[in-house]
Design an enzyme around this catalytic site. Structure first.
Site, PDB file in Angstrom:
ATOM      1  CG  HIS A 188       1.455  18.013  -3.001  1.00  0.00           C
ATOM      2  ND1 HIS A 188       0.607  18.166  -4.067  1.00  0.00           N
ATOM      3  CD2 HIS A 188       1.675  16.672  -2.895  1.00  0.00           C
ATOM      4  CE1 HIS A 188       0.311  16.979  -4.564  1.00  0.00           C
ATOM      5  NE2 HIS A 188       0.958  16.046  -3.880  1.00  0.00           N
ATOM      6  CB  SER A 247      19.553  44.941   3.515  1.00  0.00           C
ATOM      7  OG  SER A 247      18.815  46.137   3.697  1.00  0.00           O
ATOM      8  CE  LYS A 284      16.704  40.430   4.417  1.00  0.00           C
ATOM      9  NZ  LYS A 284      15.688  41.053   3.636  1.00  0.00           N
ATOM     10  CD  GLU A 287      16.941  36.831  -3.789  1.00  0.00           C
ATOM     11  OE1 GLU A 287      17.952  37.243  -3.176  1.00  0.00           O
ATOM     12  OE2 GLU A 287      15.865  37.443  -3.806  1.00  0.00           O
TER      13      GLU A 287
END
Ligand code: ARG
Length: 469
Positions: free
Chosen positions: A167, A288, A294, A301
């Site tokens: 969970h 980025s 970043k 992804e």
């Protein structure tokens, strides 16, 4: 000579010219062409044609000389396509017509004999089966590469304990290699599924012709042998229109992508500042354009994101096949793009997943600093009490109260003094501390398939042997 007139007006003679007196509408031609994507079947189409011609020569429909010419020229055409010199045009619709037309241009009547006792219906099915068979073999090898990547880090990471989550809440401590091998298991099921699918792919449809077979004396067992098919399709009506294998393959691909997406998601979290478990190799990240600090996990992804199209492709195929009457229907032409796209997507994902999985580095310090947060050892304490004779439900309640009291004071279970433990349950002895904290809980594990160090070692050995095959 209406047909001829039609043909010449139309630029290129259609293979079905005879009965037609009207030329094909240009819009229809563009709508129905498949050459823009089925050209990638050229190798399979040529292999199928050579095997078919060889069989036709075996049974005396072609002379040995005709077969030699056909084989030689098909091989030349294959080279020409490979080199990029071959010209494709929508007027010739699909890969079968292109290759046959070129063969006929070169050979005349010998070329015109190739399509004896076959139809494009059994031909496209054969091409797809050969192609999917090759794709399965490629995927099985790539799945092995990924499994190798995970196994390759098991020894290196053996001493690292990670929290297992259920969970998405901290559950129990496990050895890092227990995680790595858990991914291997998923990808092994995927591999087994593909190998199982391969059995249903590897059936000869050629010789089913359009739908009913042929009155010519062909030998389908020979064709099957030449193409390495394990079986000959028993029923021409069924096998010429069977696309179960394509739907099954699309499911297998979607399932691999779904497995990859879960792993990608997990490692995306793990690489966040909040988790700080993993450092991803920069070769698989991007930065980025505005925020200089970043390092984004784009590969993971996109592996996660591209799963969507594999699920969509499976859906497309199933809907495509729904309600189709027996034997070939032109709808089936639409099976190719989803299959090709799912394969290309999963292949690229696997090719990136393997090096990324091997190269990512665990942040051992950060993991160790927080591994004893979250009472990962509560179950271990409960099982200690069960071993001391306390019924499970009673032990569960006692440990629950101990956890609550420790939480309120901001301490670990291992920091509760013995007299307090014994006040909660007199069965608890001073050896209890051996079973507490993440390391104690892992060490206490025993069952087959658990994260017990001895079990994990056995599993690593098993996998290493497995991967050598
Ligand atoms: N391009 C077709 C396909 O992919 C080949 C078979 C066409 N057969 C036919 N009778 N029109 O399904």
């Amino acid at each position: 000579m209406a047909a001829k007139k039609t043909a010449s007006k139309n630029g290129i003679a259609k293979a079905w010219g005879g009965v037609f007196t009207e030329k094909t509408d240009k819009r229809m031609e563009l709508f129905s062409e498949s050459i823009s994507y089925d050209q990638r079947l050229y190798k399979e189409d040529i292999a199928g044609s050579i095997a078919h011609a060889r069989m036709l020569a075996d049974v005396g429909i072609l002379t040995p000389k005709e077969f030699d010419l056909i084989r030689k020229n098909l091989k030349e055409i294959e080279k020409e396509i490979e080199s990029g010199a071959f010209e494709f045009t929508t007027e010739k619709e699909d890969i079968h017509m292109h290759i046959e037309a070129e063969l006929t241009r070169r050979l005349g009547d010998a070329g015109r004999k190739l399509h004896t006792a076959r139809s494009r219906n059994d031909q496209i099915s054969t091409d797809m089966r050969l192609w999917v068979r090759g794709a399965i073999d490629t995927l099985c090898a790539l799945l092995r590469d990924l499994q190798n990547a995970f196994v390759s880090r098991c020894d290196r990471d053996f001493d690292v304990i990670l929290p297992a989550y259920t969970h998405t809440q901290r559950a129990q401590p496990v050895l890092a290699p227990h995680y790595w091998l858990s991914y291997c298991e998923k990808f092994e099921r995927d591999r087994q599924r593909l190998l199982d699918c391969r059995k249903r792919v590897n059936v000869l449809s050629l010789g089913a012709a359009a739908c009913a077979g042929t009155s010519l004396p062909i030998d389908r067992a020979k064709t099957a042998e030449y193409l390495g098919f394990d079986q000959v399709g028993r029923n021409s009506l069924d096998i010429s229109g069977d696309r179960d294998f394509a739907a099954e393959f699309a499911f297998d691909l979607a399932q691999i992508a779904i497995h990859l997406s879960g792993w990608a998601e997990e490692w995306i979290w793990w690489s966040t500042c909040e988790f700080n478990f993993l450092r991803l190799p920069q070769a698989f990240c991007t930065g980025s354009s505005i925020m200089p600090q970043k390092v984004n996990p784009d590969t993971l992804e996109l592996i996660r994101g591209k799963t969507a199209r594999t699920v969509g492709n499976l859906q497309s195929l199933l809907v495509l096949l729904k309600g189709l009457p027996q034997a070939y229907n032109r709808d089936m032409q639409e099976d190719k793009e989803p299959i090709f796209d799912s394969f290309d997507t999963v292949r690229a994902s696997l090719e990136l997943a393997a090096p990324l999985a091997a190269q990512a580095e665990l942040n051992r310090g950060a993991i160790a600093a927080r591994i004893n947060a979250g009472y990962l050892d509560a179950t271990s304490l409960m099982e200690y009490m069960i071993r001391a004779g306390v019924p499970q439900r009673v032990a569960h309640g006692i440990v629950g109260r101990l956890v609550r009291s420790a939480m309120e004071r901001g301490i670990r279970l291992s920091e509760i003094p013995l007299d307090e433990m014994r006040a909660a349950a007199p069965e608890i002895g001073e050896d209890v501390y051996r079973y507490l904290d993440a390391a104690g809980a892992v060490r206490a594990m025993k069952s087959y398939g658990s994260t017990a160090p001895a079990e994990v070692k056995k599993q690593i050995r098993w996998w290493k042997k497995q991967l050598q095959r």
